[in-house]
Design a protein around this motif. Structure first.
Motif, PDB file in Angstrom:
ATOM      1  N   LYS A   1       0.834  -1.204   0.000  1.00 39.84           N
ATOM      2  CA  LYS A   1       0.000   0.000   0.000  1.00 39.84           C
ATOM      3  C   LYS A   1       0.870   1.256   0.000  1.00 39.84           C
ATOM      4  CE  LYS A   1      -3.683   2.368   2.538  1.00 39.84           C
ATOM      5  NZ  LYS A   1      -4.584   2.328   3.725  1.00 39.84           N
ATOM      6  N   ALA A   2       1.909   1.272   0.832  1.00 40.51           N
ATOM      7  CA  ALA A   2       2.802   2.431   0.896  1.00 40.51           C
ATOM      8  C   ALA A   2       3.494   2.658  -0.438  1.00 40.51           C
ATOM      9  CB  ALA A   2       3.832   2.244   2.009  1.00 40.51           C
ATOM     10  N   TYR A   3       3.934   1.562  -1.060  1.00 45.63           N
ATOM     11  CA  TYR A   3       4.568   1.693  -2.374  1.00 45.63           C
ATOM     12  C   TYR A   3       3.601   2.267  -3.399  1.00 45.63           C
ATOM     13  CZ  TYR A   3       6.054   0.700  -7.022  1.00 45.63           C
ATOM     14  OH  TYR A   3       6.327   0.850  -8.363  1.00 45.63           O
ATOM     15  N   LEU A   4       2.397   1.729  -3.459  1.00 45.20           N
ATOM     16  CA  LEU A   4       1.436   2.178  -4.465  1.00 45.20           C
ATOM     17  C   LEU A   4       1.024   3.639  -4.235  1.00 45.20           C
ATOM     18  CD1 LEU A   4      -0.760  -1.024  -4.787  1.00 45.20           C
ATOM     19  CD2 LEU A   4       0.680  -0.014  -6.589  1.00 45.20           C
ATOM     20  N   LEU A   5       0.947   4.064  -2.985  1.00 50.89           N
ATOM     21  CA  LEU A   5       0.650   5.470  -2.701  1.00 50.89           C
ATOM     22  C   LEU A   5       1.764   6.372  -3.221  1.00 50.89           C
ATOM     23  CD1 LEU A   5      -0.783   5.265   0.933  1.00 50.89           C
ATOM     24  CD2 LEU A   5      -2.024   5.993  -1.115  1.00 50.89           C
ATOM     25  N   GLY A   6       3.014   5.980  -2.966  1.00 48.49           N
ATOM     26  CA  GLY A   6       4.145   6.759  -3.462  1.00 48.49           C
ATOM     27  C   GLY A   6       4.213   6.764  -4.972  1.00 48.49           C
ATOM     28  N   ALA A   7       3.948   5.598  -5.587  1.00 46.99           N
ATOM     29  CA  ALA A   7       3.963   5.504  -7.037  1.00 46.99           C
ATOM     30  C   ALA A   7       2.867   6.368  -7.656  1.00 46.99           C
ATOM     31  CB  ALA A   7       3.797   4.048  -7.460  1.00 46.99           C
ATOM     32  N   GLU A   8       1.705   6.370  -7.031  1.00 42.49           N
ATOM     33  CA  GLU A   8       0.609   7.213  -7.530  1.00 42.49           C
ATOM     34  C   GLU A   8       1.003   8.690  -7.513  1.00 42.49           C
ATOM     35  OE1 GLU A   8      -4.164   7.927  -6.712  1.00 42.49           O
ATOM     36  OE2 GLU A   8      -2.866   7.189  -5.091  1.00 42.49           O
ATOM     37  N   ARG A   9       1.657   9.117  -6.441  1.00 41.99           N
ATOM     38  CA  ARG A   9       2.098  10.515  -6.342  1.00 41.99           C
ATOM     39  C   ARG A   9       3.129  10.833  -7.425  1.00 41.99           C
ATOM     40  NH1 ARG A   9       1.143  13.184  -1.626  1.00 41.99           N
ATOM     41  NH2 ARG A   9      -0.539  11.635  -1.554  1.00 41.99           N
ATOM     42  N   ALA A  10       4.026   9.895  -7.684  1.00 44.48           N
ATOM     43  CA  ALA A  10       5.023  10.087  -8.738  1.00 44.48           C
ATOM     44  C   ALA A  10       4.358  10.199 -10.103  1.00 44.48           C
ATOM     45  CB  ALA A  10       6.028   8.937  -8.731  1.00 44.48           C
ATOM     46  N   VAL A  11       3.383   9.339 -10.361  1.00 42.67           N
ATOM     47  CA  VAL A  11       2.664   9.360 -11.640  1.00 42.67           C
ATOM     48  C   VAL A  11       1.999  10.713 -11.853  1.00 42.67           C
ATOM     49  CG1 VAL A  11       0.616   8.408 -12.789  1.00 42.67           C
ATOM     50  CG2 VAL A  11       2.348   6.872 -11.833  1.00 42.67           C
ATOM     51  N   HIS A  12       1.395  11.245 -10.826  1.00 43.77           N
ATOM     52  CA  HIS A  12       0.739  12.555 -10.951  1.00 43.77           C
ATOM     53  C   HIS A  12       1.754  13.669 -11.203  1.00 43.77           C
ATOM     54  CE1 HIS A  12      -3.035  11.065  -8.567  1.00 43.77           C
ATOM     55  NE2 HIS A  12      -3.008  10.647  -9.803  1.00 43.77           N
ATOM     56  N   LEU A  13       2.888  13.620 -10.506  1.00 47.00           N
ATOM     57  CA  LEU A  13       3.908  14.650 -10.698  1.00 47.00           C
ATOM     58  C   LEU A  13       4.493  14.583 -12.100  1.00 47.00           C
ATOM     59  CD1 LEU A  13       5.732  16.900  -9.619  1.00 47.00           C
ATOM     60  CD2 LEU A  13       7.243  15.125  -8.681  1.00 47.00           C
ATOM     61  N   LEU A  14       4.750  13.383 -12.593  1.00 46.92           N
ATOM     62  CA  LEU A  14       5.338  13.230 -13.923  1.00 46.92           C
ATOM     63  C   LEU A  14       4.439  13.816 -15.020  1.00 46.92           C
ATOM     64  CD1 LEU A  14       6.709   9.605 -13.540  1.00 46.92           C
ATOM     65  CD2 LEU A  14       8.100  11.659 -13.887  1.00 46.92           C
ATOM     66  N   ALA A  15       3.145  13.852 -14.780  1.00 51.35           N
ATOM     67  CA  ALA A  15       2.199  14.333 -15.784  1.00 51.35           C
ATOM     68  C   ALA A  15       1.954  15.837 -15.719  1.00 51.35           C
ATOM     69  CB  ALA A  15       0.868  13.596 -15.636  1.00 51.35           C
ATOM     70  N   THR A  16       2.646  16.544 -14.813  1.00 43.40           N
ATOM     71  CA  THR A  16       2.377  17.971 -14.658  1.00 43.40           C
ATOM     72  C   THR A  16       3.044  18.805 -15.751  1.00 43.40           C
ATOM     73  OG1 THR A  16       4.293  18.286 -13.202  1.00 43.40           O
ATOM     74  CG2 THR A  16       2.174  17.770 -12.150  1.00 43.40           C
TER      75      THR A  16
ATOM     76  N   THR B   1       5.452  13.621  -0.633  1.00 39.16           N
ATOM     77  CA  THR B   1       5.487  12.169  -0.574  1.00 39.16           C
ATOM     78  C   THR B   1       4.564  11.683   0.543  1.00 39.16           C
ATOM     79  OG1 THR B   1       7.793  12.210  -1.284  1.00 39.16           O
ATOM     80  CG2 THR B   1       6.987  10.164  -0.309  1.00 39.16           C
ATOM     81  N   PRO B   2       3.761  10.658   0.300  1.00 40.40           N
ATOM     82  CA  PRO B   2       2.884  10.125   1.363  1.00 40.40           C
ATOM     83  C   PRO B   2       3.678   9.702   2.593  1.00 40.40           C
ATOM     84  CG  PRO B   2       2.248   9.240  -0.779  1.00 40.40           C
ATOM     85  CD  PRO B   2       3.542   9.974  -0.993  1.00 40.40           C
ATOM     86  N   GLU B   3       3.096   9.921   3.764  1.00 46.11           N
ATOM     87  CA  GLU B   3       3.779   9.613   5.014  1.00 46.11           C
ATOM     88  C   GLU B   3       4.170   8.138   5.110  1.00 46.11           C
ATOM     89  OE1 GLU B   3       4.888  11.552   7.423  1.00 46.11           O
ATOM     90  OE2 GLU B   3       4.225  13.338   6.358  1.00 46.11           O
ATOM     91  N   ALA B   4       3.317   7.260   4.628  1.00 50.51           N
ATOM     92  CA  ALA B   4       3.621   5.818   4.714  1.00 50.51           C
ATOM     93  C   ALA B   4       4.845   5.466   3.879  1.00 50.51           C
ATOM     94  CB  ALA B   4       2.411   5.002   4.245  1.00 50.51           C
ATOM     95  N   THR B   5       4.980   6.103   2.724  1.00 51.70           N
ATOM     96  CA  THR B   5       6.145   5.877   1.862  1.00 51.70           C
ATOM     97  C   THR B   5       7.402   6.416   2.525  1.00 51.70           C
ATOM     98  OG1 THR B   5       4.623   6.266   0.014  1.00 51.70           O
ATOM     99  CG2 THR B   5       6.968   6.067  -0.516  1.00 51.70           C
TER     100      THR B   5
END
Length: 213
Positions: free
Chosen positions: A7-22, A170-174
């Motif tokens: 879950k922590a990995y996927l949260l961090g990956a989701e944040r990265a995906v959003h940043l890459l698309a900016t 970055t998400p706290e869990a990551t």
């Protein structure tokens, strides 16, 4: 623990995906990043690989060698702070290779991989191994490898945000997993006395014991 790591990995990956698309990342693609010798595009490519490589490694062939722990994965690294070390030259080359597709393609590749992983990781058993393709013959447990990707996501999300002036955290869990792994790697590399000095007696921290990357 498997569920929490994934879950922590996927949260961090989701944040990265959003940043890459900016727009900020696309606009600054060819400019110098905050990392010496690396463009924003190269840094974005490196960040994207923390999503893309998980799929690639899952699809690699394993042979049953003793798995490397996430702590040893980092503790044994040399030349991390030297821009021209073999380690960093290799990282930049792989990152620029990924970045060559351009900002839109890299963002889309990362988004598609993240979506597939969001489903796939829930199906993989706790003892699943992955092949470390850039280190032939080495393997890690999937959850151990995802812990190293939490480190990479946390570190390079911060680098990319600073490089382009975007707003992203970055998400706290990551972050928690990243800090745990890096502190454990520092203890493995330097010993607890040196880490204690780095934490509580900085004037005695001759080796910069908390510096792992």
């Amino acid at each position: 623990m498997t569920k929490e790591i994934r879950k922590a990995y996927l949260l961090g990956a989701e944040r990265a995906v959003h940043l890459l698309a900016t727009e900020e990342v696309a606009r600054c693609w060819g400019k110098e990043s905050v990392l010496p010798g690396m463009t924003v595009g190269g840094l974005a490519g490196h960040l994207a690989r923390s999503v893309l490589q998980v799929e690639w490694f899952l699809d690699g062939e394993t042979v049953g060698t003793e798995p490397v722990s996430p702590v040893r994965y980092y503790a044994r690294l040399v030349g991390t702070s030297l821009p021209d070390s073999a380690l960093n030259v290799g990282v930049r080359a792989r990152s620029e290779e990924t970045a060559a597709a351009g900002p839109a393609a890299v963002a889309e590749q990362a988004r598609a991989a993240w979506q597939r992983l969001a489903h796939r990781l829930g199906q993989e058993p706790a003892d699943r191994r992955v092949a470390i393709l850039h280190r032939p013959g080495e393997e890690m447990l999937l959850d151990g490898y995802l812990q190293t990707r939490c480190v990479e996501l946390a570190v390079h999300l911060d680098d990319l945000v600073l490089s382009v002036g975007a707003h992203c955290q970055t998400p706290e869990a990551t972050l928690a997993i990243a800090v745990d792994v890096l502190v454990a790697a520092a203890r493995d590399r330097h010993g607890d006395q040196a880490v204690l000095h780095a934490l509580a007696r900085r004037e005695r921290d001759a080796d910069q014991a908390l510096r792992v990357l």
